[in-house]
Structure formats: C-alpha cells, structure tokens
Scaffold this motif. Structure first.
Motif, PDB file in Angstrom:
ATOM      1  N   LEU A 190       7.234   9.134   0.857  1.00  0.00           N
ATOM      2  CA  LEU A 190       6.596   7.820   0.932  1.00  0.00           C
ATOM      3  C   LEU A 190       5.107   8.030   1.225  1.00  0.00           C
ATOM      4  N   VAL A 191       4.302   7.612   0.281  1.00  0.00           N
ATOM      5  CA  VAL A 191       2.865   7.865   0.355  1.00  0.00           C
ATOM      6  C   VAL A 191       2.137   6.539   0.574  1.00  0.00           C
ATOM      7  N   GLY A 192       1.274   6.504   1.595  1.00  0.00           N
ATOM      8  CA  GLY A 192       0.488   5.300   1.864  1.00  0.00           C
ATOM      9  C   GLY A 192      -0.832   5.368   1.120  1.00  0.00           C
ATOM     10  N   LYS A 193      -1.286   4.200   0.662  1.00  0.00           N
ATOM     11  CA  LYS A 193      -2.542   4.164  -0.101  1.00  0.00           C
ATOM     12  C   LYS A 193      -3.543   3.256   0.602  1.00  0.00           C
ATOM     13  N   SER A 194      -4.811   3.606   0.474  1.00  0.00           N
ATOM     14  CA  SER A 194      -5.848   2.752   1.061  1.00  0.00           C
ATOM     15  C   SER A 194      -5.961   1.466   0.239  1.00  0.00           C
ATOM     16  N   ARG A 234      -5.464   1.790   8.167  1.00  0.00           N
ATOM     17  CA  ARG A 234      -4.450   2.861   8.212  1.00  0.00           C
ATOM     18  C   ARG A 234      -3.231   2.409   9.027  1.00  0.00           C
ATOM     19  N   GLU A 235      -3.494   1.775  10.167  1.00  0.00           N
ATOM     20  CA  GLU A 235      -2.360   1.334  11.006  1.00  0.00           C
ATOM     21  C   GLU A 235      -1.474   0.338  10.249  1.00  0.00           C
ATOM     22  N   GLU A 262      -2.015   9.108   1.889  1.00  0.00           N
ATOM     23  CA  GLU A 262      -1.480   9.856   3.041  1.00  0.00           C
ATOM     24  C   GLU A 262       0.041   9.941   2.931  1.00  0.00           C
ATOM     25  N   LEU A 263       0.538  11.147   3.093  1.00  0.00           N
ATOM     26  CA  LEU A 263       1.998  11.327   3.133  1.00  0.00           C
ATOM     27  C   LEU A 263       2.479  10.829   4.494  1.00  0.00           C
ATOM     28  N   PRO A 318       0.811  -1.219   0.000  1.00  0.00           N
ATOM     29  CA  PRO A 318       0.000   0.000   0.000  1.00  0.00           C
ATOM     30  C   PRO A 318       0.850   1.277   0.000  1.00  0.00           C
ATOM     31  N   TRP A 319       1.673   1.448  -1.021  1.00  0.00           N
ATOM     32  CA  TRP A 319       2.575   2.597  -1.037  1.00  0.00           C
ATOM     33  C   TRP A 319       2.801   3.094  -2.453  1.00  0.00           C
TER      34      TRP A 319
END
Ligand code: FMN
Length: 223
Positions: A113-117, A141-142, A191-192, A52-53
């Motif tokens: 580094l960006v997290g993705k749902s 998210r966690e 989310e960054l 998820p990134w």
C-alpha cells in the motif's frame, strides 16, 4: 427484534473473527478475490476524496523471495553489529523480530500500500492555506497515512469475508523500507506505508491462538 439481535451478534463475530495470519497454504488466490480485496480498499474514505493511494500486487514467488531476502540480509547485518558490540539483549530481540518481519514468507500474495502526495489537489491547497509551509507537509503526510490505514482495514476485513487470511506488516518497512521501495519502484513523491500478506490458511489455526482486547470500559469515555 430477535432478527436484529442475531444481526448484531453476526457483525460482532465477523469483526472478532479477523485474526492476523502468518502461515499460509501453498494455494494461489483467485483473481476475482484479488479484485474484490482491491475494490474494498478504494472504497475507504479520504479528505476531499483525494484517494492518496496506489497498490502494488506482488504474487510471483521470485518477487516475494526477493523481499524476504532483503529483510533477512538486513536482520543479519543488524545481528552482526549487535554481536560485535556485545549487545546480547539486542541480538535476542533481533532474532525474535524475524518472525514478525518475515511473516509473509509463505504467502502467495502481498499487497504493497503506497501513499501519494496530494499537495497540488484542491484539498492539499486548502491545507496549505491553513498551515505554514513546514507544517503542511506533515499534515498532508499524516492524513495520507490515515487514509491508507483505512484502505488497509477495508482490505483486511474483505480478506476475512472471503475466508482468506491476511496480516498487516510494518516490520519489513522499518527494517528494509528503502530497499523494498527501490525494488518496487516507488517514487520519491510516494511512500510505502504498509504491506498486507494474503493467503489461504489452515482453518482452526487462528481460533486456537489467544488474542484479546482491552475491556471497553478501559478505552471508552462518555461525555
Ligand atoms: C499497523 C500494523 C502493523 C503491523 N505489523 C506487523 C508486522 O510487521 N508483523 C506481524 O507479524 N504482524 C504485524 N501486525 C499485526 C499485529 O501484530 C496484530 O494485528 C495484533 O497482534 C493483534 O492480533 P490480531 O490481528 O490477530 O487480532 C501489524 C498490525 C498493524 C495494525
């Protein structure tokens, strides 16, 4: 046996030789090094292999200066507010935090580094079956933050292996995360999570600096 001991010492030295570097030389990073760092990131583990990134490469001086500007602007307005309210402890803290928030300023490269749902993926749906609607977003998210952190550590170790310096950076995000996200066109479903600065550095700079770790016996219990 002797070979094994040397190997263990080498591995241990490799991990402890990774230091956060905050001052860089004005030298570009070779594109094959950038690719190696990114490739090490994508080999991080993730639940159900959801990965998820995504990563944004920021290597134009103008773009890096623009991020520094957004943070400086934020620090300036916080300092002004603290001064107006006579919160002089806060003024000192805000001034000190500038060093950590702007630690990337001299770096030739920043990786966002960006997290993705992954709510709609099979793993996301599996979590959905276990948790009520309100909690599933928290769980997703966690887990995403854990995955991105693992990708980040892979990258930091790769940076060290390549003889480069790097630093994980949260402070810029706490201070100016929303504006930085806008600047980097990070979508609402994303989310960054972290910035990593990368660059060549003057060798010896990190060895001289004191850095310690808690003793193993204070952080380990055996059952
Ligand atoms: C999640 C995370 C966020 C961090 N944020 C910052 C930061 O915003 N600015 C900074 O200068 N260092 C930052 N650091 C680096 C730490 O200060 C550093 O890892 C710690 O002091 C240990 O030093 P070492 O990395 O040299 O061993 C961060 C590290 C981590 C893991």
């Amino acid at each position: 046996m002797i070979q094994e001991k040397i190997f263990q010492e080498d591995v241990s030295r490799f991990f402890s030789s990774r230091r956060s570097v905050r001052k860089y030389l004005n030298t570009e990073i070779a594109s094959e090094d950038i690719m190696s760092i990114l490739t090490s990131g994508i080999w991080a583990p993730s639940p159900g292999n959801v990965q998820p990134w995504r990563f944004i490469i920021i290597n134009k001086k103008n773009s890096i200066n623009r991020l520094a500007y957004l943070i400086t602007e934020n620090l300036h307005s916080r300092r002004q507010t603290a001064e107006e309210n006579n919160c002089f402890n806060n003024v000192a803290l805000i001034r000190a935090s500038g060093k950590y928030a702007l630690a990337f300023k001299s770096a030739p490269l920043i990786i966002a580094l960006v997290g993705k749902s992954y709510k709609k993926s099979p793993t996301g749906r599996l979590f959905g079956a276990f948790f009520p609607d309100k909690d599933v977003n928290t769980v997703i998210r966690e887990e995403m933050i854990k995955c991105v952190s693992m990708a980040a550590q892979n990258m930091l170790l790769c940076i060290n292996y390549l003889g480069l310096g790097g630093c994980a950076l949260s402070a810029p995000i706490y201070l100016a995360g929303r504006k930085i996200s806008e600047e980097l066109q990070i979508g609402l479903e994303e989310e960054l999570v972290l910035l990593i600065s990368v660059g060549h550095y003057e060798k010896g700079q990190t060895e001289k600096r004191f850095s310690s770790r808690k003793k193993l016996e204070n952080v380990v219990s055996w059952l």
